[in-house]
Design an enzyme around this catalytic site. Structure first.
Site, PDB file in Angstrom:
ATOM      1  N   SER A 237       0.834  -1.200   0.000  1.00 25.28           N
ATOM      2  CA  SER A 237       0.000   0.000   0.000  1.00 25.28           C
ATOM      3  C   SER A 237       0.866   1.246   0.000  1.00 25.28           C
ATOM      4  O   SER A 237       2.010   1.226   0.470  1.00 25.28           O
ATOM      5  CB  SER A 237      -0.898   0.014   1.247  1.00 25.28           C
ATOM      6  OG  SER A 237      -1.560   1.260   1.392  1.00 25.28           O
ATOM      7  N   TYR A 250      -2.908  -0.358  10.233  1.00 26.00           N
ATOM      8  CA  TYR A 250      -2.937  -0.787   8.836  1.00 26.00           C
ATOM      9  C   TYR A 250      -1.635  -0.397   8.137  1.00 26.00           C
ATOM     10  O   TYR A 250      -1.015  -1.198   7.437  1.00 26.00           O
ATOM     11  CB  TYR A 250      -4.138  -0.161   8.135  1.00 26.00           C
ATOM     12  CG  TYR A 250      -4.309  -0.535   6.680  1.00 26.00           C
ATOM     13  CD1 TYR A 250      -4.968  -1.702   6.312  1.00 26.00           C
ATOM     14  CD2 TYR A 250      -3.831   0.294   5.666  1.00 26.00           C
ATOM     15  CE1 TYR A 250      -5.135  -2.041   4.977  1.00 26.00           C
ATOM     16  CE2 TYR A 250      -3.994  -0.030   4.334  1.00 26.00           C
ATOM     17  CZ  TYR A 250      -4.648  -1.195   3.994  1.00 26.00           C
ATOM     18  OH  TYR A 250      -4.812  -1.524   2.660  1.00 26.00           O
TER      19      TYR A 250
END
Length: 344
Positions: A237, A250
């Site tokens: 990500s 996250y």
């Protein structure tokens, strides 16, 4: 003999250093003034810098939606419930046998990026197994789409947090497809939390066990069935590179995925197994509508360089590229950013 006349060297010294100092000072002032002029010009340019329009930047073969619906979903998020259906078919992508005869396992394969990857893998000649949690309707839609590409598809429901499930699923795929050549680790859990003090143990463990432990466990489970020429692709990500203040846990797991990719690539190099990672920016999948409130979902992707989120079909070709021994035989340990710009 006549005596030599002595001579002495003479050095010319200006009567005064004031004119030279004055000239130097004037030159410095002119340079400073010139630099201020350049600064002012750049400021004016910055103020007039064009921004993506309402439709965002369009750089592909077809226009992609830039306005997201103000809609929130219950977790884990079903794609068929989205008011704006994510685009995953990539109709302009033509297969050319880059994955012919290979067998792929894709976690989180029921929807979003996983669904788009499954379809392109099938279009390139691979057999596909999708692993998913409990989004059965979405999984069957993906399975149907893969089979319509002319490929076999296996759909297996379970939780990648459970190492026993990972081992069982790998064995099931090997039996059904005859082997495993590609693993795409893509399953993810995401939940915003604005204050670290409010991050509960249960929330933290859900993120850690799904996003990084699940990746490690799946890789460990499939490796006994992989040989030379196989590959593993992890989904990282942009948050691993730039962080996100409301996604501390996250972001941390995505950073771990990037490090895991490089470490495992080094470990498996001698076995001829490549390990790489795709690092997406904002992508329109059920993940964010199943996390944010509806008004925030409507703004999703607006702060990216392109002024819109990607559609899954804009990510899937990157996975094909990294998976194929035709296109990426000399690439391992790479983090491939697909962020819509330098920062996404």
């Amino acid at each position: 003999m006549a005596a030599r006349k002595k001579t002495s060297a003479r050095v010319s010294v200006p009567a005064s250093g004031k004119p030279a100092k004055k000239a130097a000072g004037q030159a410095a002032e002119r340079t400073a003034e010139r630099q201020r002029g350049l600064q002012d010009a750049v400021k004016k340019q910055g103020a007039q810098k064009p921004k993506p329009g309402k439709e965002g930047v369009q750089a592909g073969s077809r226009r992609q939606p830039a306005r997201m619906p103000a809609q929130s979903l219950e977790k884990p998020g079903n794609e068929h419930e989205l008011q704006l259906a994510p685009r995953y078919m990539a109709p302009d992508y033509k297969g050319s046998g880059k994955l012919q005869g290979l067998r792929a396992v894709i976690t989180g394969g029921d929807s979003g990026i996983g669904r788009a990857v499954a379809i392109l893998f099938a279009r390139e000649g691979a057999y596909v197994a999708i692993l998913y949690l409990d989004e059965h309707e979405d999984a069957q839609a993906t399975r149907k789409a893969v089979e319509e590409e002319g490929a076999r598809c296996v759909a297996i429901s379970g939780d990648v947090r459970d190492p026993a499930f990972c081992t069982q699923a790998a064995g099931q795929v090997r039996q059904a497809l005859g082997g495993i050549d590609i693993l795409v680790n893509n399953a993810a859990f995401q939940l915003h939390c604005n204050r670290l003090e409010d991050l509960t143990d249960a929330h933290l463990q859900e993120t850690l066990q799904t996003n990084i432990a699940g990746y490690v466990q799946m890789a460990r489970a499939v490796l006994p069935y992989m040989g030379e020429g196989a590959s593993i692709i992890n989904t990282g990500s942009e948050t691993a590179l730039f962080g996100s203040p409301s996604l501390i846990d996250y972001s941390a797991t995505k950073g771990a995925i990037h490090a895991f990719t490089k470490a495992l690539a080094a470990q498996l190099l001698g076995r001829g197994i490549r390990v790489n990672c795709v690092a997406p920016g904002p992508v329109w999948t059920p993940l964010n509508p199943a996390d944010k409130d509806a008004p925030e979902v409507a703004k999703f992707g607006k702060d990216s360089d392109m002024g819109r989120p990607a559609q899954p079909e804009e990510l899937s070709p990157a996975y094909v590229f990294l998976a194929s021994p035709v296109t990426a035989s000399y690439i391992s340990g790479a983090i491939l950013p697909v962020m819509g710009g330098p920062r996404g």
